[in-house]
Design a protein around this motif. Structure first.
Motif, mmCIF file in Angstrom:
data_model
loop_
_atom_site.group_PDB
_atom_site.id
_atom_site.type_symbol
_atom_site.label_atom_id
_atom_site.label_comp_id
_atom_site.label_asym_id
_atom_site.label_seq_id
_atom_site.Cartn_x
_atom_site.Cartn_y
_atom_site.Cartn_z
ATOM 1 N N ALA A 1 5.593 -9.576 -0.076
ATOM 2 C CA ALA A 1 6.789 -10.399 0.124
ATOM 3 C C ALA A 1 7.124 -10.326 1.611
ATOM 4 O O ALA A 1 7.832 -9.421 2.041
ATOM 5 C CB ALA A 1 7.951 -9.898 -0.728
ATOM 6 N N GLY A 2 6.544 -11.248 2.385
ATOM 7 C CA GLY A 2 6.686 -11.165 3.834
ATOM 8 C C GLY A 2 6.003 -9.897 4.305
ATOM 9 O O GLY A 2 4.912 -9.571 3.841
ATOM 10 N N PRO A 3 6.672 -9.132 5.159
ATOM 11 C CA PRO A 3 6.068 -7.869 5.598
ATOM 12 C C PRO A 3 6.243 -6.747 4.568
ATOM 13 O O PRO A 3 5.679 -5.676 4.707
ATOM 14 C CB PRO A 3 6.838 -7.546 6.881
ATOM 15 C CG PRO A 3 8.167 -8.181 6.684
ATOM 16 C CD PRO A 3 7.910 -9.431 5.872
ATOM 17 N N GLY A 4 7.017 -7.006 3.516
ATOM 18 C CA GLY A 4 7.324 -5.981 2.521
ATOM 19 C C GLY A 4 6.651 -6.223 1.189
ATOM 20 O O GLY A 4 5.568 -6.804 1.097
ATOM 21 N N THR A 5 7.327 -5.778 0.133
ATOM 22 C CA THR A 5 6.759 -5.810 -1.218
ATOM 23 C C THR A 5 7.803 -6.241 -2.233
ATOM 24 O O THR A 5 8.940 -5.775 -2.206
ATOM 25 C CB THR A 5 6.285 -4.393 -1.620
ATOM 26 O OG1 THR A 5 5.378 -3.913 -0.637
ATOM 27 C CG2 THR A 5 5.616 -4.394 -2.981
ATOM 28 N N ALA B 1 -4.804 -0.182 -6.882
ATOM 29 C CA ALA B 1 -4.150 -0.303 -5.575
ATOM 30 C C ALA B 1 -4.449 -1.665 -4.963
ATOM 31 O O ALA B 1 -5.553 -2.160 -5.089
ATOM 32 C CB ALA B 1 -4.641 0.804 -4.655
ATOM 33 N N PRO B 2 -3.508 -2.259 -4.282
ATOM 34 C CA PRO B 2 -2.103 -1.871 -4.162
ATOM 35 C C PRO B 2 -1.198 -2.703 -5.048
ATOM 36 O O PRO B 2 -0.026 -2.887 -4.734
ATOM 37 C CB PRO B 2 -1.817 -2.173 -2.682
ATOM 38 C CG PRO B 2 -2.584 -3.443 -2.442
ATOM 39 C CD PRO B 2 -3.838 -3.303 -3.295
ATOM 40 N N GLU C 1 0.824 -1.212 0.000
ATOM 41 C CA GLU C 1 0.000 0.000 0.000
ATOM 42 C C GLU C 1 0.857 1.261 0.000
ATOM 43 O O GLU C 1 0.545 2.225 -0.699
ATOM 44 C CB GLU C 1 -0.940 0.009 1.220
ATOM 45 C CG GLU C 1 -1.970 -1.103 1.228
ATOM 46 C CD GLU C 1 -1.408 -2.471 1.681
ATOM 47 O OE1 GLU C 1 -2.106 -3.475 1.433
ATOM 48 O OE2 GLU C 1 -0.294 -2.531 2.236
ATOM 49 N N ARG C 2 1.925 1.259 0.765
ATOM 50 C CA ARG C 2 2.806 2.437 0.833
ATOM 51 C C ARG C 2 3.595 2.602 -0.461
ATOM 52 O O ARG C 2 3.807 3.712 -0.928
ATOM 53 C CB ARG C 2 3.751 2.319 2.029
ATOM 54 C CG ARG C 2 2.950 2.418 3.327
ATOM 55 C CD ARG C 2 3.727 2.826 4.529
ATOM 56 N NE ARG C 2 4.364 4.113 4.353
ATOM 57 C CZ ARG C 2 5.556 4.402 4.860
ATOM 58 N NH1 ARG C 2 6.212 3.525 5.575
ATOM 59 N NH2 ARG C 2 6.082 5.597 4.679
ATOM 60 N N VAL C 3 4.050 1.480 -1.040
ATOM 61 C CA VAL C 3 4.789 1.552 -2.301
ATOM 62 C C VAL C 3 3.859 2.051 -3.402
ATOM 63 O O VAL C 3 4.227 2.925 -4.188
ATOM 64 C CB VAL C 3 5.408 0.185 -2.667
ATOM 65 C CG1 VAL C 3 6.103 0.249 -4.019
ATOM 66 C CG2 VAL C 3 6.381 -0.282 -1.576
ATOM 67 N N PHE C 4 2.646 1.523 -3.446
ATOM 68 C CA PHE C 4 1.684 1.954 -4.460
ATOM 69 C C PHE C 4 1.412 3.457 -4.334
ATOM 70 O O PHE C 4 1.377 4.168 -5.338
ATOM 71 C CB PHE C 4 0.373 1.171 -4.348
ATOM 72 C CG PHE C 4 -0.615 1.559 -5.411
ATOM 73 C CD1 PHE C 4 -0.574 0.976 -6.665
ATOM 74 C CD2 PHE C 4 -1.568 2.544 -5.172
ATOM 75 C CE1 PHE C 4 -1.459 1.360 -7.661
ATOM 76 C CE2 PHE C 4 -2.455 2.932 -6.151
ATOM 77 C CZ PHE C 4 -2.404 2.336 -7.399
ATOM 78 N N HIS C 5 1.228 3.929 -3.120
ATOM 79 C CA HIS C 5 0.992 5.362 -2.909
ATOM 80 C C HIS C 5 2.141 6.198 -3.483
ATOM 81 O O HIS C 5 1.908 7.219 -4.133
ATOM 82 C CB HIS C 5 0.795 5.668 -1.421
ATOM 83 C CG HIS C 5 0.774 7.124 -1.118
ATOM 84 N ND1 HIS C 5 -0.295 7.937 -1.445
ATOM 85 C CD2 HIS C 5 1.700 7.939 -0.552
ATOM 86 C CE1 HIS C 5 -0.015 9.186 -1.081
ATOM 87 N NE2 HIS C 5 1.188 9.212 -0.539
ATOM 88 N N ALA C 6 3.377 5.752 -3.253
ATOM 89 C CA ALA C 6 4.545 6.482 -3.773
ATOM 90 C C ALA C 6 4.549 6.501 -5.299
ATOM 91 O O ALA C 6 4.936 7.495 -5.912
ATOM 92 C CB ALA C 6 5.829 5.867 -3.245
#
Length: 156
Positions: free
Chosen positions: A110-114, A82-83, A31-36
């Protein structure tokens, strides 16, 4: 001199004569990567070193991009789901020999990340295709540096 490129859809990512695909894991959630990528358009110039300036157009439906070195693009956003998916087509460019260009940013947990996968799909003159294939390793370094900077930015 800027020229209008061939209008391609998202399927061009799979059918383009020249494709490069790069992937890297980030610690930030999708979600944060998509927002960026999709919402903080002006922020691209802060984390993607090749981008000198970028502005949203038409309420976010397009973008005006200026790269370091003088390349300019006018783009249309094809998908902003999104996302997981952000993709755009270049409609107008001042790059000699390019005929069509679509970029896709695919995000998967990917785990807690993307896991970020960037596909750069293009077509152009024979000379453009050859030069672009030779530029692949440099494009990969640019991608890795950019997403590393994005990851640091999102962690701050």
């Amino acid at each position: 001199m800027a020229r209008r490129l061939r209008s391609e859809g998202l399927d061009f990512v799979d059918t383009a004569p020249v494709r490069t695909v790069f992937a890297r894991d980030l610690s930030a959630p999708p979600e944060r990567v998509f927002h960026a990528l999709a919402d903080d358009i002006a922020g691209w110039a802060e984390w993607f070193p090749a981008v000198a300036a970028i502005q949203p157009l038409d309420g976010g439906a397009g973008r005006d991009v200026r790269l370091r070195g003088g390349a300019r693009f006018r783009e249309t956003v094809l998908v902003a789901k999104a996302p997981e998916l952000y993709a755009y087509r270049v409609d107008v460019a001042n790059v000699p020999g390019v005929r069509a260009l679509v970029e896709e940013w695919r995000l998967t947990p990917a785990g807690p990340g993307t896991r970020v996968q960037w596909t750069f799909a293009t077509d152009g003159t024979g000379l453009f295709r050859g030069v672009f294939r030779l530029a692949g390793p440099g494009l990969g370094r640019s991608f890795r540096g950019a997403v590393t900077a994005l990851d640091r930015r999102l962690a701050a």
